[in-house]
Design an enzyme around this catalytic site. Structure first.
Site, PDB file in Angstrom:
ATOM      1  N   GLU A 125     -37.445   3.187  51.698  1.00 48.05           N
ATOM      2  CA  GLU A 125     -37.546   2.073  52.656  1.00 48.05           C
ATOM      3  C   GLU A 125     -38.749   1.213  52.266  1.00 48.05           C
ATOM      4  OE1 GLU A 125     -38.551   2.958  56.829  1.00 48.05           O
ATOM      5  OE2 GLU A 125     -37.178   1.355  57.403  1.00 48.05           O
TER       6      GLU A 125
ATOM      7  N   CYS B 215     -35.137  -2.246  61.111  1.00 54.13           N
ATOM      8  CA  CYS B 215     -34.447  -1.043  60.657  1.00 54.13           C
ATOM      9  C   CYS B 215     -33.000  -1.349  60.320  1.00 54.13           C
ATOM     10  CB  CYS B 215     -34.537   0.038  61.720  1.00 54.13           C
ATOM     11  SG  CYS B 215     -33.696  -0.444  63.216  1.00 54.13           S
TER      12      CYS B 215
ATOM     13  N   SER C 131     -40.873   5.495  61.954  1.00 55.44           N
ATOM     14  CA  SER C 131     -40.507   5.937  60.605  1.00 55.44           C
ATOM     15  C   SER C 131     -39.892   7.339  60.649  1.00 55.44           C
ATOM     16  CB  SER C 131     -41.752   5.951  59.723  1.00 55.44           C
ATOM     17  OG  SER C 131     -42.682   6.866  60.259  1.00 55.44           O
TER      18      SER C 131
ATOM     19  N   PHE D 105     -43.999  -0.967  65.625  1.00 51.84           N
ATOM     20  CA  PHE D 105     -44.613  -2.300  65.665  1.00 51.84           C
ATOM     21  C   PHE D 105     -43.625  -3.452  65.518  1.00 51.84           C
ATOM     22  CE2 PHE D 105     -44.405  -1.848  61.019  1.00 51.84           C
ATOM     23  CZ  PHE D 105     -44.011  -3.138  60.657  1.00 51.84           C
TER      24      PHE D 105
ATOM     25  N   GLU E 197     -50.046   0.729  68.211  1.00 52.93           N
ATOM     26  CA  GLU E 197     -51.425   0.214  68.279  1.00 52.93           C
ATOM     27  C   GLU E 197     -51.557  -1.109  67.520  1.00 52.93           C
ATOM     28  OE1 GLU E 197     -50.156   2.873  66.926  1.00 52.93           O
ATOM     29  OE2 GLU E 197     -51.456   3.812  65.427  1.00 52.93           O
TER      30      GLU E 197
ATOM     31  N   LYS F 209     -45.889   4.584  75.024  1.00 58.06           N
ATOM     32  CA  LYS F 209     -47.013   4.520  74.064  1.00 58.06           C
ATOM     33  C   LYS F 209     -46.646   3.428  73.070  1.00 58.06           C
ATOM     34  CE  LYS F 209     -48.540   5.597  70.383  1.00 58.06           C
ATOM     35  NZ  LYS F 209     -48.979   4.570  69.408  1.00 58.06           N
TER      36      LYS F 209
HETATM   37  P1  NAD Z   1     -44.507   4.616  62.614  1.00 52.56           P
HETATM   38  O1  NAD Z   1     -43.656   5.804  62.472  1.00 52.56           O
HETATM   39  O2  NAD Z   1     -45.676   4.481  61.704  1.00 52.56           O
HETATM   40  O3  NAD Z   1     -45.081   4.507  64.099  1.00 52.56           O
HETATM   41  C1  NAD Z   1     -44.248   4.635  65.232  1.00 52.56           C
HETATM   42  C2  NAD Z   1     -45.066   5.193  66.389  1.00 52.56           C
HETATM   43  O4  NAD Z   1     -45.554   6.494  66.031  1.00 52.56           O
HETATM   44  C3  NAD Z   1     -46.282   4.340  66.709  1.00 52.56           C
HETATM   45  O5  NAD Z   1     -46.399   4.247  68.121  1.00 52.56           O
HETATM   46  C4  NAD Z   1     -47.447   5.106  66.083  1.00 52.56           C
HETATM   47  O6  NAD Z   1     -48.645   4.978  66.814  1.00 52.56           O
HETATM   48  C5  NAD Z   1     -46.984   6.555  66.099  1.00 52.56           C
HETATM   49  N1  NAD Z   1     -47.442   7.334  64.935  1.00 52.56           N
HETATM   50  C6  NAD Z   1     -47.726   6.866  63.686  1.00 52.56           C
HETATM   51  N2  NAD Z   1     -48.068   7.887  62.873  1.00 52.56           N
HETATM   52  C7  NAD Z   1     -47.995   9.021  63.608  1.00 52.56           C
HETATM   53  C8  NAD Z   1     -48.219  10.412  63.335  1.00 52.56           C
HETATM   54  N3  NAD Z   1     -48.588  10.818  62.136  1.00 52.56           N
HETATM   55  N4  NAD Z   1     -48.042  11.293  64.330  1.00 52.56           N
HETATM   56  C9  NAD Z   1     -47.648  10.895  65.558  1.00 52.56           C
HETATM   57  N5  NAD Z   1     -47.434   9.590  65.875  1.00 52.56           N
HETATM   58  C10 NAD Z   1     -47.596   8.659  64.924  1.00 52.56           C
HETATM   59  O7  NAD Z   1     -43.541   3.341  62.491  1.00 52.56           O
HETATM   60  P2  NAD Z   1     -43.950   1.799  62.438  1.00 52.56           P
HETATM   61  O8  NAD Z   1     -44.604   1.525  61.121  1.00 52.56           O
HETATM   62  O9  NAD Z   1     -44.637   1.397  63.681  1.00 52.56           O
HETATM   63  O10 NAD Z   1     -42.502   1.128  62.475  1.00 52.56           O
HETATM   64  C11 NAD Z   1     -41.707   0.932  61.332  1.00 52.56           C
HETATM   65  C12 NAD Z   1     -40.697   2.045  61.164  1.00 52.56           C
HETATM   66  O11 NAD Z   1     -39.891   2.144  62.326  1.00 52.56           O
HETATM   67  C13 NAD Z   1     -39.722   1.793  60.021  1.00 52.56           C
HETATM   68  O12 NAD Z   1     -39.529   2.991  59.325  1.00 52.56           O
HETATM   69  C14 NAD Z   1     -38.454   1.352  60.721  1.00 52.56           C
HETATM   70  O13 NAD Z   1     -37.263   1.582  60.001  1.00 52.56           O
HETATM   71  C15 NAD Z   1     -38.516   2.182  61.950  1.00 52.56           C
HETATM   72  N6  NAD Z   1     -37.678   1.650  63.013  1.00 52.56           N
HETATM   73  C16 NAD Z   1     -36.508   2.290  63.255  1.00 52.56           C
HETATM   74  C17 NAD Z   1     -35.641   1.812  64.216  1.00 52.56           C
HETATM   75  C18 NAD Z   1     -34.323   2.489  64.462  1.00 52.56           C
HETATM   76  O14 NAD Z   1     -33.626   2.091  65.365  1.00 52.56           O
HETATM   77  N7  NAD Z   1     -33.933   3.500  63.714  1.00 52.56           N
HETATM   78  C19 NAD Z   1     -35.986   0.683  64.957  1.00 52.56           C
HETATM   79  C20 NAD Z   1     -37.210   0.064  64.704  1.00 52.56           C
HETATM   80  C21 NAD Z   1     -38.052   0.568  63.722  1.00 52.56           C
END
Ligand code: NAD
Length: 485
Positions: free
Chosen positions: A376, A282, A227, A150, A177, A174
């Site tokens: 985090e 991140c 994450s 997001f 959401e 994808k």
């Molecule tokens: P998230 O992991 O909750 O969601 C990421 C994606 O995975 C979304 O599209 C979501 O719909 C999907 N998702 C969520 N839960 C899931 C599950 N249980 N099974 C399968 N798919 C699932 O992450 P977020 O809250 O959207 O974003 C924040 C996180 O992203 C932070 O931890 C941040 O550090 C990380 N991030 C990392 C980088 C990097 O380059 N390393 C860059 C941007 C964000």
């Protein structure tokens, strides 16, 4: 609702969802309901895979110099629609307008890189024995998927879209959401730029779509950003189905501040790094380790933090759940004996009472065993620990399971080099608070911040989005017979 209900984008068209499952999209800025996003089914993913498979033969056979012409036009369209795209990012994500503009500027830079791909993907050719040539070519994989988080509704999708597609793949994305609107607009711009139908597709949804992407036999490669918890699930599931996978996870980035650091510049950089995008990056500084006496710098960091005003130069966090989580970390730190020097809890922005804001927060005298030191938080919070030596600071940094970024603030070049050599992170800053490598350098962390080989952007991404074909040819009948004959 401010906007029409969101649809998937399949085969070059917005397609009404098959089912009725949907979620509300709410602006974190002030709680305005923006739209609804469909929670699609595996059947809808299948429709997108079929559309992408149909487009692949034509697109992959289009010479790369022609394919990148689409991205020259796309770059122009991103520039042309900068204001509108920035407003959309701001509205759905909650960041400030200038941060949203920076995100679109970065999307443009990523696209510029893709435009240069013909210069970078030239293969190799050599006469390996008399009359016999070996040659390599980068060949697209087929249908690939990109799952995004997001916090950057435009930039992170653009980490993957231009490179993967310019290299000849067809993509299904994808979106998160929580921020599904920007991707739809990018789809329209790609179409306007001349991208053939089916080359780029969007399937909205949640866990079910992510799992279906990992399992679908028609998808060759999966890139994930989000994450660490989900990155591990996706990496394990996609690779267990023999797919190529690169999964970027969360982070806990450490800044090491030495007593000889320039106080004003250091304080500005630390405060900007911990609070930019409301700490939802991140690459955000989340922990600081002061080496020796740096009280004078910490004082200045607090002064800088107090200049950051929620709703003005500090955006909202994504939702109420995030606000509560961030505030509970601060409360826990207080209970554990840390000192809250600047407290961002219970922030309400006048006129935006339904927005979800957390003020900048500086926590001092944090011990490595406290949750704010190691987990985090993903909010505008910095946890300050103190050590006597650089090696103790490095031991704290090295012990954290993540490894996205680390920075050092000092005027001592030798010490800076020592920290570059010994910090366990993929991206290191020296007197830089957010050490994001700019194109053409690639982006990617280490340890539990990334699963898979290579990086997601820059030259490194060429290896991820293509496979190498090696051909050995002999056209010279006169050439001698040898073991290659
Ligand atoms: P998230 O992991 O909750 O969601 C990421 C994606 O995975 C979304 O599209 C979501 O719909 C999907 N998702 C969520 N839960 C899931 C599950 N249980 N099974 C399968 N798919 C699932 O992450 P977020 O809250 O959207 O974003 C924040 C996180 O992203 C932070 O931890 C941040 O550090 C990380 N991030 C990392 C980088 C990097 O380059 N390393 C860059 C941007 C964000």
């Amino acid at each position: 609702m401010k906007y029409q209900p969101i649809s998937n984008f399949i085969g070059g068209k917005f397609v009404a969802p098959r089912g009725t499952k949907a979620m509300q999209v709410i602006s974190p800025l002030d709680g305005t309901p923006l739209s609804t996003v469909p929670i699609s089914s595996a059947a809808e993913l299948n429709d997108a895979v079929e559309a992408a498979k149909k487009a692949f033969p034509g697109w992959s056979k289009t010479p790369i110099k022609e394919r990148v012409q689409v991205f020259f036009r796309y770059k122009y369209l991103l520039e042309k629609h900068m204001k509108e795209l920035s407003e959309l990012v701001q509205e759905e994500n909650g960041k400030t307008y200038s941060e949203a503009v920076a995100e679109i500027e970065k999307s443009i830079e990523l696209t510029e890189f893709a435009c240069s791909l013909p210069q970078l993907v030239t293969g190799e050719i050599l006469e390996v024995s008399r009359g016999v040539e070996c040659r390599t070519e980068h060949v697209p994989l087929g249908v690939v998927a990109s799952i995004v988080p997001f916090n950057f509704p435009s930039m992170v999708p653009n980490w993957t879209i231009p490179n993967a597609i310019a290299l000849g793949n067809c993509m299904i994305i994808k979106p998160s959401e929580k921020v599904p609107l920007s991707c739809g607009r990018l789809a329209e711009l790609l179409k306007e730029a001349g991208l053939p139908d089916g080359v780029f597709n969007i399937v909205h949804g949640d866990v079910e779509i992510v799992e279906a992407i990992c399992d679908h036999p028609g998808i060759e490669a999966v890139s994930f950003v989000g994450s660490t918890k989900v990155a591990k699930i996706v990496y394990q599931r996609a690779t267990s189905k023999y797919k190529r996978c690169l999964a970027l996870g969360g982070a806990k980035n450490h800044l090491m501040v030495l007593p000889d650091a320039i106080p004003g510049m250091t304080a500005q950089n630390v405060a900007a790094s911990m609070s930019g995008c409301a700490g939802q990056r991140c690459m955000a500084a989340s922990a600081m380790v002061g080496v020796g006496n740096v009280d004078h710098i910490i004082e200045k960091i607090c002064d800088e933090a107090r200049k950051i005003i929620p709703g003005e130069n500090l955006g909202a966090v994504i939702n109420k759940e995030s606000k509560d989580r961030i505030e509970s970390y601060i409360t826990q730190a207080e209970k554990d004996g840390a000192k809250i020097l600047v407290d961002g809890r219970n922030t309400v922005v006048k006129g935006k009472e339904n927005g979800t804001y957390v003020g900048p927060t500086v926590i001092d005298f944090v011990k490595p065993e406290m949750s704010v030191a190691s987990e985090e938080i993903f909010g505008p919070v910095i946890s300050i620990m103190r050590t006597n030596t650089v090696d103790e600071a490095l031991a704290i940094e090295n012990a954290n399971p993540y490894g996205n970024a680390a920075s050092v603030f000092t005027q001592n070049g030798g010490m800076a080099r020592y920290i570059i050599d010994h910090a366990s992170a993929g991206m290191i800053g020296v007197n830089v608070g957010v050490p994001v490598p700019r194109e053409p350098f690639s982006f990617g962390g280490w340890n539990e911040s990334k699963f898979g080989v290579g990086d997601i952007t820059g030259k490194s991404s060429i290896e991820f989005w293509t496979k190498l074909k090696k051909s050995t040819t002999k056209w010279n009948a006169e050439a001698g017979i040898n073991w290659m004959s």
